[in-house]
Every structure is written in structure tokens, then in C-alpha cells.
Design a protein around this motif. Structure first.
Motif, short mmCIF file in Angstrom:
data_model
loop_
_atom_site.label_atom_id
_atom_site.label_comp_id
_atom_site.label_asym_id
_atom_site.label_seq_id
_atom_site.Cartn_x
_atom_site.Cartn_y
_atom_site.Cartn_z
N GLY A 162 -15.87 20.56 60.31
CA GLY A 162 -14.82 19.70 59.79
C GLY A 162 -14.01 20.34 58.68
O GLY A 162 -12.92 19.86 58.35
N LEU A 163 -14.52 21.44 58.12
CA LEU A 163 -13.80 22.10 57.03
C LEU A 163 -12.43 22.59 57.50
O LEU A 163 -11.45 22.50 56.76
N GLN A 164 -12.36 23.07 58.74
CA GLN A 164 -11.11 23.62 59.27
C GLN A 164 -10.01 22.56 59.36
O GLN A 164 -8.82 22.91 59.43
N ASP A 165 -10.39 21.29 59.36
CA ASP A 165 -9.40 20.21 59.46
C ASP A 165 -8.82 19.82 58.11
O ASP A 165 -7.87 19.02 58.05
N THR A 205 -7.81 38.55 47.27
CA THR A 205 -7.82 39.35 48.49
C THR A 205 -7.37 38.54 49.70
O THR A 205 -6.60 39.02 50.55
N LYS A 206 -7.84 37.29 49.76
CA LYS A 206 -7.52 36.42 50.90
C LYS A 206 -6.19 35.69 50.71
O LYS A 206 -5.79 34.93 51.61
N LYS A 207 -5.56 35.91 49.55
CA LYS A 207 -4.33 35.17 49.21
C LYS A 207 -4.56 33.66 49.32
O LYS A 207 -3.76 32.91 49.88
N GLY A 208 -5.70 33.27 48.76
CA GLY A 208 -6.07 31.87 48.79
C GLY A 208 -5.63 31.13 47.53
O GLY A 208 -4.82 31.63 46.75
N ALA A 209 -6.21 29.96 47.34
CA ALA A 209 -5.88 29.13 46.19
C ALA A 209 -7.17 28.53 45.64
O ALA A 209 -7.98 27.98 46.40
N PHE A 210 -7.34 28.61 44.31
CA PHE A 210 -8.60 28.21 43.70
C PHE A 210 -8.38 27.71 42.29
O PHE A 210 -7.62 28.29 41.52
N ILE A 211 -9.03 26.59 41.99
CA ILE A 211 -9.08 26.08 40.62
C ILE A 211 -10.53 25.82 40.27
O ILE A 211 -11.24 25.13 41.01
N THR A 265 -16.76 30.34 48.75
CA THR A 265 -16.50 31.49 49.63
C THR A 265 -16.12 31.04 51.03
O THR A 265 -15.19 31.59 51.64
N GLU A 266 -16.82 30.04 51.55
CA GLU A 266 -16.51 29.53 52.89
C GLU A 266 -15.08 29.00 52.94
O GLU A 266 -14.36 29.23 53.91
N ASN A 284 -11.78 30.70 55.01
CA ASN A 284 -11.11 29.89 56.03
C ASN A 284 -9.73 29.41 55.59
O ASN A 284 -9.17 28.50 56.19
N ASN A 285 -9.21 30.02 54.51
CA ASN A 285 -7.87 29.73 54.03
C ASN A 285 -7.70 28.25 53.64
O ASN A 285 -6.64 27.66 53.84
N ILE A 286 -8.77 27.69 53.06
CA ILE A 286 -8.72 26.32 52.56
C ILE A 286 -8.66 26.35 51.04
O ILE A 286 -9.57 26.88 50.39
N PRO A 287 -7.61 25.85 50.42
CA PRO A 287 -7.57 25.77 48.95
C PRO A 287 -8.78 24.99 48.44
O PRO A 287 -9.19 23.99 49.06
N VAL A 288 -9.36 25.43 47.33
CA VAL A 288 -10.59 24.79 46.86
C VAL A 288 -10.54 24.53 45.36
O VAL A 288 -10.14 25.40 44.58
#
Length: 232
Positions: free
Chosen positions: A38-41, A88-94, A59-60, A64-68
Motif C-alpha cells: 500500500g505504500l506505493q499508493d 541521491t534519490k532526489k526525494g523529499a524528507f522532513i 529508507t523504504e 520508492n520515491n515517497i516523500p516522508v
């Protein structure tokens, strides 16, 4: 907005309710024994778990390119590797040691007070934090943030929860039933005392701040803090 909740204890329950009140949908309620189905959704993940699970959860999401948004404390020895993965993944994190909007204002007051007190050597600073008995880490992440901000603006070098040295900030970490979180910073001299204090009345303030942060983070890339969210 579709939200994945990674960690579904007392905080997760409050976050789920507040998110629903703000028109969002919970697509994953992950407890310790659950997988990430369900994370991918999700459009964004909110992570309030335990120190031993936080890095895996974050990390997961990044893989999977999910902002966290993470409010778990006690794992920061791995903070640099997590932020490097985000970049590295060009992700988003707070990450925030405390998502309460009021506490983040309190953080700023603490910095300004430390700057003003830094030249007044007759004052000694100490702190007290009180939390519920289920809290696993001591001192709290919030207390550590407060102490580190004082250290950055004064001549103090470290903090300690026992046997403090003269250059240490003593943090009295207490655990009592049904206390969401109370933090006090004390400056004491032989003639007077100055105190600033934040008292949480419930978990709702933490949960609301986490949802607000998740709303803000969606669609962005990079590593942020609550200062960015609040514009302070």
C-alpha cells in the motif's frame, strides 16, 4: 492527499483522525509486524514508529520515491546516511524532534534567550523534561534539540542526564503517567531565575503539525525542517 502511516500506535491513531478531518485518505496503517503493501499508493508517508524501525521505514519511502515526514526520535546516529540517500534519490524528507507548532515557536524563543544570556556568566542553565512512561528514549529528542541550540549559542559544550560537568547542561528526564510532554529551560543565578516552558496538553498538537508538514512537503524535493514549513 493519500497518506501512509508507518507506525500505528497512539500517535498514529490521532494522526489518522486529524488527517481525515482535513480531507485526506489513509492508504496504509503499518504496525511493526506488517509489510509495506500500500505504500506505493501514497502521496506522502508520516513515520512515527520506534528507533529500531525508523531507518528501515524512511529508507523504504525514499527508495520508492515517497516523500516522508518522520517524528521518531532515538535514531539520529543514522541521520546523515538517510539525508544522503534522500539527495541521491532526489526525494523529499522532513525530520523533527517535535512537530508541535507551539514547540517549534518555543525552539526559536530558546535560541533567542540563549543568545541574550550568553554573556551573563552568573547564570547557570539546566533543563527538565517530563513524558509518559511509555516513551522509550531519554532525554527526549525535543530536549536534545533545546540543549543543542543552547550549546550553539553559549559556552556550554555538552549536555548530560547525570553527573554533569561545569560545561554540561543538566537535563532532568522524568517519566510519569499520562504526560504528553513538558519541557522547561531554567537560567538560575544567586539573585533570580528566568524560566521558559512548553506544556503539551495532548498528542493533538504533535499530530496536527505532522499532517501540516506532510501537506507542505508533497511535490517538493530535498531535506527540510519545521523551520521551512513554518517559514521561521
Amino acid at each position: 492527499m493519500k497518506i501512509a502511516l508507518l507506525g500505528y500506535g497512539k500517535m498514529g491513531n490521532v494522526i489518522a483522525r486529524i488527517a481525515a478531518e482535513r480531507g485526506h485518505e489513509i492508504v496504509l496503517r503499518k504496525k511493526a509486524e506488517d509489510n509495506f503493501d500500500g505504500l506505493q499508493d501514497a502521496d506522502v508517508a508520516i513515520e512515527f514508529s520506534v528507533p529500531t524501525a525508523a531507518v528501515t521505514n524512511i529508507t523504504e519511502c525514499l527508495n520508492n520515491n515517497i516523500p516522508v515526514v518522520s517524528g521518531t526520535t532515538g535514531w539520529l546516529a543514522h541521520y546523515d546516511e538517510v539525508t544522503q540517500l534522500c539527495e541521491t534519490k532526489k526525494g523529499a524528507f522532513i525530520y523533527a524532534s517535535n512537530f508541535s507548532l507551539g514547540v517549534n515557536i518555543f525552539f526559536e524563543l530558546n535560541v533567542q534567550l540563549a543568545k541574550m544570556m550568553s554573556k551573563l556568566e552568573r547564570y547557570n542553565v539546566s533543563m527538565e523534561e517530563i513524558h509518559h512512561t511509555q516513551k522509550l528514549d531519554a532525554p527526549s529528542g525535543t530536549a536534545i534539540t533545546l540543549a543543542n541550540d543552547i550549546i550553539a549559542n553559549t559556552n556550554y559544550i555538552n549536555w548530560a542526564i547525570e553527573n554533569p560537568k561545569e560545561t554540561d547542561i543538566f537535563i532532568d528526564a522524568k517519566r510519569e503517567e499520562n504526560v504528553p510532554g513538558t519541557h522547561t529551560v531554567n537560567y538560575v543565578s544567586d539573585v533570580d531565575s528566568i524560566e521558559i516552558k512548553h506544556t503539551a496538553h495532548s498528542r493533538e498538537g504533535f499530530a496536527l503539525g505532522a499532517v501540516v508538514a506532510a501537506e507542505w512537503l508533497t511535490g517538493k524535493t530535498g531535506v527540510y525542517s519545521m523551520k521551512d514549513v513554518l517559514g521561521i
